[in-house]
Design a protein around this motif. Sequence first.
Motif, mmCIF file in Angstrom:
data_model
loop_
_atom_site.group_PDB
_atom_site.id
_atom_site.type_symbol
_atom_site.label_atom_id
_atom_site.label_comp_id
_atom_site.label_asym_id
_atom_site.label_seq_id
_atom_site.Cartn_x
_atom_site.Cartn_y
_atom_site.Cartn_z
ATOM 1 N N SER A 184 0.840 -1.197 0.000
ATOM 2 C CA SER A 184 0.000 0.000 0.000
ATOM 3 C C SER A 184 0.871 1.241 0.000
ATOM 4 C CB SER A 184 -0.883 0.029 1.250
ATOM 5 O OG SER A 184 -1.646 -1.142 1.352
ATOM 6 N N LEU A 185 0.717 2.042 -1.019
ATOM 7 C CA LEU A 185 1.442 3.317 -1.095
ATOM 8 C C LEU A 185 0.445 4.445 -0.831
ATOM 9 C CD1 LEU A 185 4.165 4.406 -3.560
ATOM 10 C CD2 LEU A 185 2.237 5.930 -3.111
ATOM 11 N N LEU A 219 3.714 -0.660 4.131
ATOM 12 C CA LEU A 219 3.322 0.720 3.851
ATOM 13 C C LEU A 219 4.475 1.493 3.216
ATOM 14 C CD1 LEU A 219 1.508 1.773 7.142
ATOM 15 C CD2 LEU A 219 0.533 0.799 5.070
ATOM 16 N N TYR A 220 4.138 2.256 2.229
ATOM 17 C CA TYR A 220 5.115 3.079 1.515
ATOM 18 C C TYR A 220 4.548 4.481 1.341
ATOM 19 C CZ TYR A 220 6.654 -1.514 -0.153
ATOM 20 O OH TYR A 220 7.067 -2.819 -0.225
ATOM 21 N N SER A 221 5.451 5.418 1.082
ATOM 22 C CA SER A 221 4.998 6.650 0.455
ATOM 23 C C SER A 221 5.910 6.853 -0.753
ATOM 24 C CB SER A 221 5.025 7.836 1.412
ATOM 25 O OG SER A 221 4.287 8.902 0.822
ATOM 26 N N LEU A 222 5.910 8.001 -1.347
ATOM 27 C CA LEU A 222 6.719 8.186 -2.553
ATOM 28 C C LEU A 222 8.192 8.067 -2.204
ATOM 29 C CD1 LEU A 222 4.964 11.256 -4.154
ATOM 30 C CD2 LEU A 222 4.796 8.883 -4.824
ATOM 31 N N ASP A 223 8.890 7.318 -3.034
ATOM 32 C CA ASP A 223 10.321 7.169 -2.837
ATOM 33 C C ASP A 223 11.044 7.906 -3.954
ATOM 34 O OD1 ASP A 223 12.720 6.297 -1.903
ATOM 35 O OD2 ASP A 223 12.602 4.322 -2.851
ATOM 36 N N ARG A 224 10.594 7.608 -5.175
ATOM 37 C CA ARG A 224 11.186 8.272 -6.335
ATOM 38 C C ARG A 224 10.155 9.209 -6.938
ATOM 39 N NH1 ARG A 224 12.915 2.438 -7.263
ATOM 40 N NH2 ARG A 224 15.072 2.453 -6.608
ATOM 41 N N PRO A 225 10.576 10.341 -7.472
ATOM 42 C CA PRO A 225 9.602 11.318 -7.975
ATOM 43 C C PRO A 225 8.842 10.821 -9.199
ATOM 44 C CG PRO A 225 11.883 12.057 -8.312
ATOM 45 C CD PRO A 225 11.958 10.771 -7.599
ATOM 46 N N GLU A 239 2.755 10.969 9.504
ATOM 47 C CA GLU A 239 1.485 10.546 8.884
ATOM 48 C C GLU A 239 1.507 9.038 8.584
ATOM 49 O OE1 GLU A 239 -0.273 14.123 6.179
ATOM 50 O OE2 GLU A 239 1.770 13.500 5.692
ATOM 51 N N LEU A 240 2.630 8.567 8.052
ATOM 52 C CA LEU A 240 2.727 7.138 7.723
ATOM 53 C C LEU A 240 2.700 6.300 9.009
ATOM 54 C CD1 LEU A 240 2.808 5.903 4.924
ATOM 55 C CD2 LEU A 240 5.295 5.825 5.056
ATOM 56 N N ALA A 241 3.385 6.799 10.036
ATOM 57 C CA ALA A 241 3.406 6.074 11.318
ATOM 58 C C ALA A 241 2.003 6.014 11.923
ATOM 59 C CB ALA A 241 4.374 6.750 12.286
ATOM 60 N N GLU A 253 0.409 -7.495 11.299
ATOM 61 C CA GLU A 253 1.837 -7.153 11.262
ATOM 62 C C GLU A 253 2.012 -6.075 10.204
ATOM 63 O OE1 GLU A 253 4.417 -10.519 10.503
ATOM 64 O OE2 GLU A 253 6.017 -9.159 9.835
ATOM 65 N N VAL A 254 2.749 -5.030 10.510
ATOM 66 C CA VAL A 254 2.887 -3.929 9.570
ATOM 67 C C VAL A 254 4.333 -3.482 9.513
ATOM 68 C CG1 VAL A 254 2.180 -2.256 11.343
ATOM 69 C CG2 VAL A 254 2.011 -1.621 8.950
ATOM 70 N N GLU A 255 4.781 -3.154 8.314
ATOM 71 C CA GLU A 255 6.139 -2.627 8.129
ATOM 72 C C GLU A 255 6.061 -1.378 7.290
ATOM 73 O OE1 GLU A 255 8.741 -5.624 6.557
ATOM 74 O OE2 GLU A 255 8.393 -6.954 8.262
ATOM 75 N N ILE A 256 6.880 -0.395 7.649
ATOM 76 C CA ILE A 256 6.949 0.859 6.877
ATOM 77 C C ILE A 256 8.253 0.851 6.093
ATOM 78 C CG2 ILE A 256 7.121 3.373 7.022
ATOM 79 C CD1 ILE A 256 5.580 3.329 9.573
ATOM 80 N N TYR A 257 8.177 1.221 4.829
ATOM 81 C CA TYR A 257 9.393 1.318 4.001
ATOM 82 C C TYR A 257 9.582 2.741 3.542
ATOM 83 C CZ TYR A 257 9.398 -3.677 4.152
ATOM 84 O OH TYR A 257 9.425 -4.978 4.590
#
Length: 257
Positions: A184-185, A219-225, A239-241, A253-257
């Motif tokens: 999920s991004l 969980l992700y958010s934008l990494d590359r533009p 916000e992601l946390a 179980e959740v992981e943030i990248y």
Amino acid sequence: MPIPLQDGWLYGPVDSRRYGRSLGVNPLPVDRKLCSLDCLYCQYGFTKAQEAAGRAELPGLDELKAAFEQEFSRLAAANDLPDRITVAGNGEPSLHPDFLEMSRALCASRDRHFPGASIGLLCNSMHLNRQDVVEAINGFYDEPAMKLEWGTAECFAAMNRVPASRFKALLSGLEKINRFVVQSLFMHSPHGDNSTNQEVSLWIEHLNHFREHIVRVELYSLDRPPADAAEATRLSVEELASIADRVSANGFEVEIY
Ligand code: SF4
């Protein structure tokens, strides 16, 4: 600015913090992205903009089989053994018409040359109406990562630029996948935003619906533009946390990248 495409059918192995020694498989064209979604946040830029860029020539099954055998035996001989093989590449890998047989061949080559490596998949969850795709995912992937990152069909349509009517089919397709990682991004954009309280609440309802199938949530958010016109921005760490806390409070179980 989007990043360049992968220029081969196999790439790496590279050292990855997440997977150790990691080898990528791209069963897709090398001169343009091939995808059934047109995500605002895609690191390769907009799908429609790429459609004119190349011929979308897919590698044949025999070519992929030969490439797996040749490269895997070379890596084994050099004792450069991957911990993980991930099928992803320049778009959506399950669009390959021989996805099932390609997956079977990949698994057989892995068993021959480095049986300790796990096989992962990054999948946009759009082709689970195809029985061969479902059979491949359930049969040959240790950790299929399935895209599920929206609460409503409207947000799905806005972020991925496809008809809202396809959301229902995506959800019913996921019922057929035995065990999967949720990828999920989350992002902000004036064109579509899945991080609102309403979207996250309804997304968590979907997670609860699929509870028996879910291994963990990534969980992700934008990494590359992405493309400038997407006007997409990343979520803050806080916000992601906060989303991760809500997922965790629901027992996942959740992981943030
Ligand atoms: S599913 Fe992946 S490859 Fe396809 S448009 Fe979205 S981010 Fe890009």
